[in-house]
Write an enzyme that holds these catalytic residues in place. Structure first.
Site, short mmCIF file in Angstrom:
data_model
loop_
_atom_site.label_atom_id
_atom_site.label_comp_id
_atom_site.label_asym_id
_atom_site.label_seq_id
_atom_site.Cartn_x
_atom_site.Cartn_y
_atom_site.Cartn_z
N SER A 30 0.82 -1.22 0.00
CA SER A 30 0.00 0.00 0.00
C SER A 30 0.85 1.26 0.00
O SER A 30 0.39 2.33 -0.43
CB SER A 30 -0.92 0.00 1.23
OG SER A 30 -0.16 -0.07 2.42
N ASP A 148 6.12 -3.01 13.16
CA ASP A 148 5.47 -3.67 12.02
C ASP A 148 6.11 -5.02 11.74
O ASP A 148 6.40 -5.37 10.59
CB ASP A 148 5.51 -2.78 10.78
CG ASP A 148 4.42 -3.12 9.76
OD1 ASP A 148 3.44 -3.81 10.13
OD2 ASP A 148 4.54 -2.70 8.59
#
Length: 338
Positions: A30, A148
């Protein structure tokens, strides 16, 4: 040794990727795309370019943050290291150049339909978990929280060693005012405000990766109930159905791998104070790797968990019985007449 960061020209990297040809595309998300590039000196690199949408918004925050964090780290076999960057003349296009990892991601290795027919064996999975744990522990030692950790951000080098990548969300230590961020399925449920950030946030995400390695399931899989692998696996463990968690593409794991399950369920405990720190995890996985390599004679040496709860004690007990059965089988075989 600190990373020497090179400032390339934008044109150099255009040439290296054949003007960002689709044939050079090796990853896409993304936030942008990653291309395989070959520099003028013949060095193969990975070049990260932000998405067109973020270019339009002029939001290069993640790439700029990645440059700041990676340039502060020593060059290491634990990470996908920063080599350099480039900016277009108008300053609207930022490119980041890193080590090239030829064997894709852990996510692809475990889940891709294009992956090899034979899934990775238990010892390789155990060793991969150990390598990732050491990388995260190294970050926590210098007060960096990745935020992450996920299988798609674990890349495999030319020797199939796991390396941690994508530091776009990384921050320096607890006390950061950055808004909570991460990936659904890996995100610590207790991380609901900036003040809730700690190294245990990464520990939770690592636990999800462990469960991916053990079960072969993706972090979020709507074909299962519950869809989150952490909830699904801990529910089965609590019900004494640990055997249903193992990746069905493989045979039953060696006794040592049961210990890896015990570590995983501790890491994803909803109460962060009950999760181990990454240094503890590294110590435990070091023993697991040894026992997985020598599955019969690498027996349990006392209690390898620092403070196991009822859930992990059940797993440890199951491992002990499995090891004892293997030992008894070998002894009986040795005593059998010719």
């Amino acid at each position: 040794m600190k990373v020497k960061v090179v400032e390339y020209t934008y044109r150099e990297l255009e040439i290296a990727t054949e003007s960002f040809s689709i044939n050079r595309l090796i990853g896409k998300g993304s936030h942008g795309s990653v291309y395989k590039g070959v520099l003028l000196d013949g060095t193969t690199v990975a070049i990260k370019k932000i998405s067109n949408g973020l270019q339009t918004l002029q939001d290069q925050t993640k790439l700029e943050n990645e440059i700041v964090v990676l340039s502060s780290l020593n060059r290491s076999s634990f990470f996908v290291n920063l080599l350099g960057f480039a900016r277009a003349r108008d300053n609207d296009h930022l490119l980041v150049v890193t080590d090239f990892m030829p064997n894709g991601t852990l996510h692809q290795m475990l889940h891709s339909s294009a992956a090899p027919i034979l899934p990775p064996r238990w010892y390789r999975r155990t060793n991969t978990a150990f390598q990732v744990a050491k990388a995260i522990a190294a970050l926590h030692d210098i007060s960096v929280i990745h935020r992450d950790i996920k299988s798609a951000n674990i890349l495999l080098d030319d020797r199939h060693r796991a390396r941690l990548a994508d530091f776009g969300l990384a921050v320096r230590g607890p006390g950061s005012t950055a808004a909570p961020a991460g990936t659904i399925g890996y995100l610590d449920p207790s991380y609901t405000a900036p003040s809730k950030l700690s190294t245990k946030t990464d520990v939770y995400s690592f636990g999800v990766v462990l469960l991916e390695l053990l079960s072969g399931r993706q972090a979020v899989d709507v074909d299962h109930e519950p869809p989150m692998v952490a909830e699904w696996a801990t529910l089965l463990v609590d019900e004494g159905r640990v055997a249903e968690v193992w990746d069905r593409r493989l045979g039953p794991p060696a006794a040592a791998v049961w210990a890896l399950m015990a570590v995983a369920v501790r890491c994803v405990d909803k109460a962060e104070e009950r999760r181990p720190c990454m240094k503890e995890v590294v110590r435990e996985l070091k023993g697991v790797v040894h026992r997985a390599r020598f599955p019969v004679w690498g027996l349990i040496a006392g209690c390898f968990l620092q403070s196991p709860g009822d859930r992990t004690r059940r797993i440890v007990c199951r491992e002990h019985h499995t090891v004892e059965a293997e030992r008894e089988h070998l002894i009986q075989g040795a005593e059998a007449p010719d």
